[in-house]
Structures are given as structure tokens and as C-alpha cells.
Scaffold this active site. Structure first.
Site, PDB file in Angstrom:
ATOM      1  CB  SER B  53      29.497  34.956  -7.931  1.00 36.06           C
ATOM      2  OG  SER B  53      28.497  34.107  -7.458  1.00 36.06           O
ATOM      3  CG  HIS B  92      28.062  29.570  -6.920  1.00 30.53           C
ATOM      4  ND1 HIS B  92      29.230  29.558  -6.226  1.00 30.53           N
ATOM      5  CD2 HIS B  92      27.816  30.865  -7.209  1.00 30.53           C
ATOM      6  CE1 HIS B  92      29.681  30.794  -6.091  1.00 30.53           C
ATOM      7  NE2 HIS B  92      28.836  31.616  -6.683  1.00 30.53           N
ATOM      8  CG  ASP B 126      31.547  27.498  -5.550  1.00 29.53           C
ATOM      9  OD1 ASP B 126      32.162  28.391  -6.140  1.00 29.53           O
ATOM     10  OD2 ASP B 126      30.320  27.386  -5.568  1.00 29.53           O
TER      11      ASP B 126
END
Lengths: 260, 184
Positions: B53, B92, B126
Site C-alpha cells: 500500500s 503509512h 486510514d
């Protein structure tokens, strides 16, 4: 003492230490500006139009929040950041506003637009080496492949890292945890970047080792004039951020190398 | 069975030295890992990326070095965080940081910015990945470290080992045999 297993082990050990030494040398060398960069990165950003509307995070959400949409102009020349150890450049524009109503207080920062600029391919990049030494056997495909190759060659001539956007729509509409973003004053837009190497340490525009590549041109720090968020436009809740309800993103998971 | 051990037993000093050697190798590795952990102030200073991702920045199997000595996480930093109730950490990028409410005197000194993350390769942020009822991360509570260094592909060994657990046993066995069987 000199059996095959021993030799295999010694070879593998030597290979790994060589590879790690090479990676270390590359990581250290890329911090030293050789060859010296001819220019330093510069960027300018300006606000075009700000709108605040009421909306909800996704279609099925009962929450009503205010969303700001900020259109902006961006001119940036970050091509000097593309050195021999650059894998990609992540460029992002943030809207920074104080959390107090009177334009004071700590800054909240939210990304309104971002882009990934990958490094262009060179004769030594993986795809080209693979193409050169292990060409695809399929004949039928060869023509289209050559076409795509020709295409990449033309893009090679374009210098990566030069951005010029006029009246750009933001990628992300921003909101605040309080749900209110209208009539906030003293906000600014700022351009920042994050440099990702092939191997080594990551570099941001401010912070670590910032003095080496990180320095903005004096007076050209990518920051806009202060602006104010306008009052709420309309009372209808007609904006929906995501049309299809909540989407579950893919988790970018990582695991510790050793678990003890 | 004992007869095969006879040469070792006949020279107990050397055998003991080899066992000690093996223990030394293991403890050196352990000490290196733990001292790195102390330097970076993170329980796991090196992590392996397991999914895509964050592509094209990080691919599966890339090795990330973490640093956890900062009090704040800036927007644009790539952080590794734990979600309560899930045991796999997530890597992330921080895309939003909201300052805590309250100005000047009535500002809560212990309050820290609310952070929102997003994967570069994802369309949405998220919020859906967080624990139920949680919409923001806290620097101190949730974040394990922020990515500072990058080595491509090396961590694939770890992925192989965790996906095929028998490899772990085989490798440990071979390592032990090598050290013990090697004379001199």
C-alpha cells in the site's frame, strides 16, 4: 576442512558482506553533494479560490461537517533533487491553519494535494538491463514492446521534478475534528517534499541532513500568502466526500525483523 | 549412538569451546539487536514491509529503519503504528496533524496532535483501518517509530521464514550443526 559446504558458506558470507558494504558506501556517498547540484529546489504556491461547504464523510454517514476546497497554483522546480540515488520524490501541499478562532494557537496541518514523481529510467535501471540481457522471447509481443520503449525514451527527455499547475483542484477536501473550518484566519499553503533513495536515508525538505539537498532558495520557500477561510456557503448538505460509502484501504503492514 | 559422540567426548575442552562459540554468535546478534533498539528507542527498530500500500516507495520485502526519539510526528513523515486489537503494525504516511484544542493558558499540556495516516497507493485515508471508534492516532500511544532509512528487498528472507515456518527449524539446525561440527 575444504569441503563444498564450507566453500559455499564462505562465498555466501563474502557476498553478503560485500553487498552490505556497497549499500553503506552508496548511502553515505549520496549525502555528499557529488556531483555538485547546479541549482537548489524552488517552489511557489498561491491560493486561487477557497470554498467551504457542508458535507458528510461518506454517503451513509450521519455526521455533518464543514469541508474546505482550496484551489491553488503551484510552480516548482525540484529537478535538482533527482540525483543518482533518487528512487522517487513525494511532493505534497499542506494547508496550515492555527486552531484558535482569532488566528492564534498551534498549527494544524492537512495535506490537500500530493503527487509521486518517480525517477526516470536510465540505461542502467533494472527494466532496461533486463530488456538488454534477458529479452522476451515472444515474437508477437515484440512490436508493441518496441513501441512502449520508444515512448519511455521520449519521456526521458523531460526533466523530472518540474511542476506547473494552474487553478489545480485539491485531491483532498479538508475538515477539522471540531467539524468547523469556516472563518478561520491566518492560514497558509505550503509545499513540501520527501525524497526516497534507492538505498539509504530518507530526506525531507526540513529536518535531517536538510542542509545538503533540503535548502530552499532564499525567499522562495514554498509558502503562500496568508489567507482566511470564507464563511459557510449555502446550508444544504449536498456534498458527499465519497460517493460509495466507507472504503476499506489496504493495510500497509510491516513486521519486526526479529521477534523476541 | 554414543560411539558417534566418542570423538567429542574424548576432547571435552574443544567441544565445550565450540558450544561456547555458538553461544557467543547467538548472544552477539541478540546484543546488536537490543542495542539498536535502545538507540532508536523502539521495540522493533527494523521492520519488513509486508504489503504494497506504500508502492512505489516501499515494496514487499523492503527493510525499514525506524527512529522513535521524536516527540512529534510531522505531516509527510512515514510512520509505523499499532492498532489496538490488531497485532500487525502498519506503515503509512501522516497526512493530517490537528493541533489539540485550547490556546495559551487553557491549552492542555499533555494533549498531543491528532494524526491521520494514508498509504500512498490507497485512495482513501486510514480511518477505516483504525480501531472501532478511533478516528485519529496519538504519537505517544500508537506510533512505534518513524521511517528514516531504507534498504530494498533484503527483508524478503524474513517473509520467506514466516510464511514457511519449517525453514526456520531447518536453518537453525544447519547453523548449529555447522558451528559444532567445524573443528579448529
Amino acid at each position: 576442512m575444504h569441503n563444498a559446504l564450507n566453500r559455499l558458506q564462505a562465498t555466501f558470507g563474502f557476498f553478503t558482506s560485500c553487498a552490505f558494504t556497497l549499500a553503506l558506501i552508496i548511502a553515505v556517498l549520496s549525502l555528499i553533494p557529488i556531483p555538485a547540484s547546479t541549482s537548489s529546489p524552488s517552489a511557489s504556491v498561491a491560493v486561487r479560490n477557497v470554498q467551504v461547504v457542508k458535507g458528510r464523510p461518506h454517503y451513509y454517514s450521519p455526521k455533518r461537517e464543514e469541508y474546505a476546497q482550496i484551489r491553488f497554483d503551484l510552480n516548482a522546480d525540484l529537478s535538482s533533487l533527482f540525483t543518482w540515488n533518487t528512487k522517487q520524490l513525494f511532493v505534497y501541499v499542506t494547508a496550515n491553519y492555527p486552531n484558535g478562532k482569532d488566528g492564534q494557537g498551534d498549527l494544524s496541518e492537512t495535506v490537500i494535494w500530493d503527487t509521486i514523481i518517480p525517477a526516470t529510467s536510465t540505461p542502467y535501471s533494472w527494466q532496461n538491463l533486463k530488456q538488454k540481457y534477458f529479452p522476451e522471447k515472444k515474437k508477437s509481443n515484440s512490436k508493441s514492446r518496441r513501441d512502449s520503449n520508444a515512448k519511455t525514451k521520449t519521456t526521458d527527455l523531460v526533466k523530472p521534478g518540474v511542476l506547473s499547475l494552474k487553478n489545480q483542484k485539491p485531491k483532498y477536501q479538508i475538515t477539522d475534528p471540531s467539524g468547523v473550518i469556516s472563518e478561520r484566519s491566518n492560514a497558509t499553503l505550503q509545499v513540501s517534499w520527501n525524497l526516497q533513495p534507492w538505498v539509504g536515508s530518507l530526506v525531507w525538505d526540513q529536518g535531517y541532513l536538510g542542509q545538503r539537498i533540503g535548502k530552499w532558495n532564499a525567499g522562495k520557500a514554498g509558502r503562500s500568502e496568508p489567507f482566511d477561510f470564507p464563511p459557510l456557503k449555502g446550508t444544504k448538505t449536498d456534498t458527499v466526500k465519497d460517493k460509495e460509502g466507507p472504503r476499506t484501504p489496504e493495510a500497509g503492514s510491516a513486521s519486526p525483523v526479529i521477534e523476541i | 549412538m554414543l560411539s558417534s559422540l566418542a570423538p567429542y567426548l574424548s576432547n571435552p575442552r574443544q567441544t565445550l569451546a565450540q558450544v561456547l562459540n555458538f553461544a557467543l554468535v547467538l548472544s552477539t546478534a541478540f546484543m546488536l539487536w537490543k542495542s539498536l533498539s535502545v538507540i532508536a528507542d523502539s521495540p522493533s527498530p527494523i521492520v519488513v514491509v509486508l504489503s504494497g500500500s506504500m508502492e512505489p516507495a516501499f515494496q514487499r520485502g523492503d527493510l525499514l529503519f525506524l527512529w522513535n526519539r521524536d516527540k512529534t510526528a510531522e505531516v509527510g513523515e512515514i510512520v509505523v503504528y499499532n492498532v489496538k486489537g490488531k497485532d500487525i503494525p502498519i506503515v503509512h504516511r501522516v497526512v493530517r496533524s490537528y493541533a489539540p484544542l485550547g490556546v495559551g493558558a487553557d491549552a492542555d499540556a499533555s494533549a498531543s496532535p491528532k494524526l491521520l495516516t494514508k498509504g500512498d497507493n490507497n485512495v482513501a485515508d486510514d480511518t477505516e483501518l483504525y480501531a472501532r471508534g478511533q478516528s485519529y492516532l496519538d504519537r505517544k500511544e500508537d506510533i512505534v517509530g518513524s521511517v528514516r532509512g531504507y534498504v530494498p528487498a533484503v527483508g524478503y528472507v524474513t517473509i520467506m521464514l514466516s510464511e514457511h515456518p519449517w525453514l526456520k527449524t531447518v536453518m537453525l539446525g544447519i547453523m548449529g550443526l555447522m558451528v559444532i561440527l567445524q573443528r579448529e
